[in-house]
Design a protein around this motif. Structure first.
Motif, PDB file in Angstrom:
ATOM      1  N   THR A   1      -7.634  -5.128 -35.917  1.00  0.00           N
ATOM      2  CA  THR A   1      -8.312  -3.896 -36.319  1.00  0.00           C
ATOM      3  C   THR A   1      -8.274  -3.716 -37.832  1.00  0.00           C
ATOM      4  OG1 THR A   1      -7.739  -2.858 -34.216  1.00  0.00           O
ATOM      5  CG2 THR A   1      -8.362  -1.392 -36.010  1.00  0.00           C
ATOM      6  N   PHE A   2      -7.114  -3.936 -38.429  1.00  0.00           N
ATOM      7  CA  PHE A   2      -7.002  -3.778 -39.882  1.00  0.00           C
ATOM      8  C   PHE A   2      -7.714  -4.901 -40.637  1.00  0.00           C
ATOM      9  CE2 PHE A   2      -3.052  -1.285 -38.800  1.00  0.00           C
ATOM     10  CZ  PHE A   2      -3.507  -0.081 -39.306  1.00  0.00           C
TER      11      PHE A   2
ATOM     12  N   ASP B   1     -11.585  -4.558 -40.955  1.00  0.00           N
ATOM     13  CA  ASP B   1     -12.109  -3.290 -41.478  1.00  0.00           C
ATOM     14  C   ASP B   1     -13.259  -3.574 -42.454  1.00  0.00           C
ATOM     15  OD1 ASP B   1     -12.281  -0.820 -43.219  1.00  0.00           O
ATOM     16  OD2 ASP B   1     -10.720  -0.199 -41.816  1.00  0.00           O
TER      17      ASP B   1
ATOM     18  N   ASN C   1     -14.200  -1.923 -44.916  1.00  0.00           N
ATOM     19  CA  ASN C   1     -13.805  -1.562 -46.272  1.00  0.00           C
ATOM     20  C   ASN C   1     -12.822  -2.616 -46.787  1.00  0.00           C
ATOM     21  OD1 ASN C   1     -12.513  -0.456 -48.560  1.00  0.00           O
ATOM     22  ND2 ASN C   1     -12.891   1.633 -47.858  1.00  0.00           N
TER      23      ASN C   1
ATOM     24  N   TRP D   1      -9.311  -1.678 -47.914  1.00  0.00           N
ATOM     25  CA  TRP D   1      -8.316  -1.466 -46.868  1.00  0.00           C
ATOM     26  C   TRP D   1      -7.943  -2.782 -46.200  1.00  0.00           C
ATOM     27  CZ3 TRP D   1     -10.762   3.412 -44.091  1.00  0.00           C
ATOM     28  CH2 TRP D   1     -10.710   4.494 -44.972  1.00  0.00           C
ATOM     29  N   LYS D   2      -8.939  -3.633 -46.011  1.00  0.00           N
ATOM     30  CA  LYS D   2      -8.710  -4.914 -45.346  1.00  0.00           C
ATOM     31  C   LYS D   2      -7.693  -5.764 -46.103  1.00  0.00           C
ATOM     32  CE  LYS D   2     -12.288  -7.730 -45.136  1.00  0.00           C
ATOM     33  NZ  LYS D   2     -13.546  -8.345 -44.646  1.00  0.00           N
TER      34      LYS D   2
END
Length: 324
Positions: free
Chosen positions: A165-166, A169, A171, A174-175
Motif C-alpha cells: 500500500t505504501f 502510493d 504520491n 510519500w512512496k
C-alpha cells in the motif's frame, strides 16, 4: 542491527575495526557481537525463505524498488546486504523453520527434493533491491527489536499488504518513505495482534484459541442451525479460523481484496471484534452449501473459500454488527 561486526561506515571517516581478542568470530562469549550475529542467521534464513515467495500471484515484490537503501548498497561502505548474508551463510545448506512454540527446526536439504528458495526467482543485479528485500529488512529489524517473539511464520503475510500500500502510493514523496512507514505501522499492528503468534498464550483470554471459540459462539448467536451442523460434523474452528484470524484473512483473498477488507477492519473502533463478525459473515454466506455438504466438502469450502466479492462479505458483517 544488520551490519556485520567489525564494519563501520567508511564515508564517516571511520575505518574497518580490527578483529580483537575480546570479540572475534570464534569468541564463545554469549554476549559477543559475533555470537549474536551467527544466532541471528537462523531467524534471517526463515524470513528470507518466506519473503521471497510473498504474494506469488503478482510480480510486484520481485521488482526493483525505486528507493533502495543507498547506505547499504554503497560499495564504499563494505556493508553486506541481507540477501548476500543469506547466500554466504553456512545455514543455507539447511532448511530452517521456527514455529509458534519458538522451536527452530533444521533439516538437511538432501531429504527434500524441492528447489531451494534462493533459486525461486532471478536475483536483481548489484546496486538494486527488490521489494521483497525491503520487507525482509523490516521483519529482521522487528525480530531484533522484539526478541521475545522475534519472527514467526505468517508475519510476512501481515507486513506484505502494508508495504504494498505504501510502496504503490501515487504520491512519490510519500512512496519514498514506504519502508519506514511500513515498519511503524507493522510494529503498531503487531502490538495488537502479537498474542496470536505466541503459542504459550493460546488458551488465555487474549490467545488465538479463545478468539476461534468466539467465532463459533457468535455464529451460534446469529445462525444456530449452521452452528449445530458444523458441531455435528465435528468441524472445529481450528481447522479454518486459525488462519483466518491469525493472518487477518490475507491468505483467503487476492491482495486488492485483502486491502479492501483491511480498510474496513482498521477503520472500525473495535477492529478485531469486527474481524470475528467478518468470519461469521463468511460462514453465513455459504450456509446453504455447508448445510448440504458432508465433512469433506465443507472442509474444502472453508479452506478454499469460494466467494470472491469481499464487499458482499463486509456488508453482511455490518448487518451482523447492527443486529446486536
Amino acid at each position: 542491527m544488520i551490519i556485520q561486526p567489525g564494519i563501520a561506515k567508511a564515508n564517516m571517516g571511520v575505518s574497518r575495526e580490527d578483529v580483537t581478542f575480546e570479540d572475534h568470530p570464534l569468541n564463545p562469549n554469549p554476549d559477543s557481537r559475533w555470537n549474536t550475529y551467527f544466532k541471528d542467521n537462523e531467524v534471517l534464513l526463515q524470513i528470507d525463505k518466506d519473503v521471497r515467495r510473498l504474494c506469488p500471484d503478482i510480480s510486484f515484490f520481485q521488482r526493483a524498488t525505486e528507493y533502495p537503501c543507498l547506505l547499504i548498497l554503497d560499495p564504499q561502505n563494505e556493508f553486506e546486504t541481507l540477501r548476500k548474508r543469506v547466500e554466504q551463510t553456512t545455514l543455507k545448506s539447511q532448511t530452517v523453520a521456527r514455529n509458534r512454540s519458538g522451536v527452530t527446526n533444521m533439516s538437511s536439504p538432501h531429504k527434500n527434493n524441492a528447489p531451494p528458495a534462493l533459486n525461486e526467482y532471478e536475483v536483481l543485479p548489484n546496486g538494486c533491491e527488490a521489494h521483497w528485500e525491503v520487507v525482509e529488512r523490516i521483519l529482521f529489524i522487528y525480530a531484533k527489536l522484539n526478541p521475545g517473539i522475534a519472527y514467526v511464520q505468517g508475519m510476512n503475510e501481515i507486513v506484505g499488504p502494508l508495504y504494498y500500500t505504501f510502496a504503490t502510493d501515487p504520491n512519490s514523496e510519500w512512496k519514498e518513505h514506504a519502508e519506514a512507514d511500513t515498519f511503524f505501522c507493522f510494529t503498531n499492528l503487531m502490538a495488537e495482534i502479537r498474542d496470536n503468534f505466541i503459542k504459550s498464550l493460546d488458551d488465555s483470554q487474549c490467545g488465538i484459541t479463545y478468539k476461534m471459540e468466539k467465532v463459533y459462539s457468535t455464529l451460534k448467536d446469529k445462525d444456530v442451525e449452521l452452528y449445530l451442523k458444523l458441531q455435528e460434523q465435528n468441524i472445529k474452528p481450528q481447522f479454518f479460523a486459525f488462519r483466518w484470524l491469525t493472518l487477518l484473512l490475507s491468505q483467503e483473498f487476492l491482495l486488492p481484496d485483502v486491502i479492501r477488507i483491511w480498510d474496513s477492519l482498521f477503520a472500525d473502533d473495535n477492529r478485531f471484534d469486527f474481524l470475528l463478525l467478518v468470519c461469521c459473515a463468511m460462514l453465513i454466506l455459504i450456509r446453504e452449501q455447508l448445510l448440504e455438504g458432508d465433512f469433506t466438502i465443507n472442509m474444502r469450502l472453508l479452506q478454499d473459500y469460494p466467494i470472491t466479492d469481499v464487499c458482499q462479505i463486509l456488508q453482511k458483517a455490518k448487518e451482523l454488527q447492527d443486529s446486536k
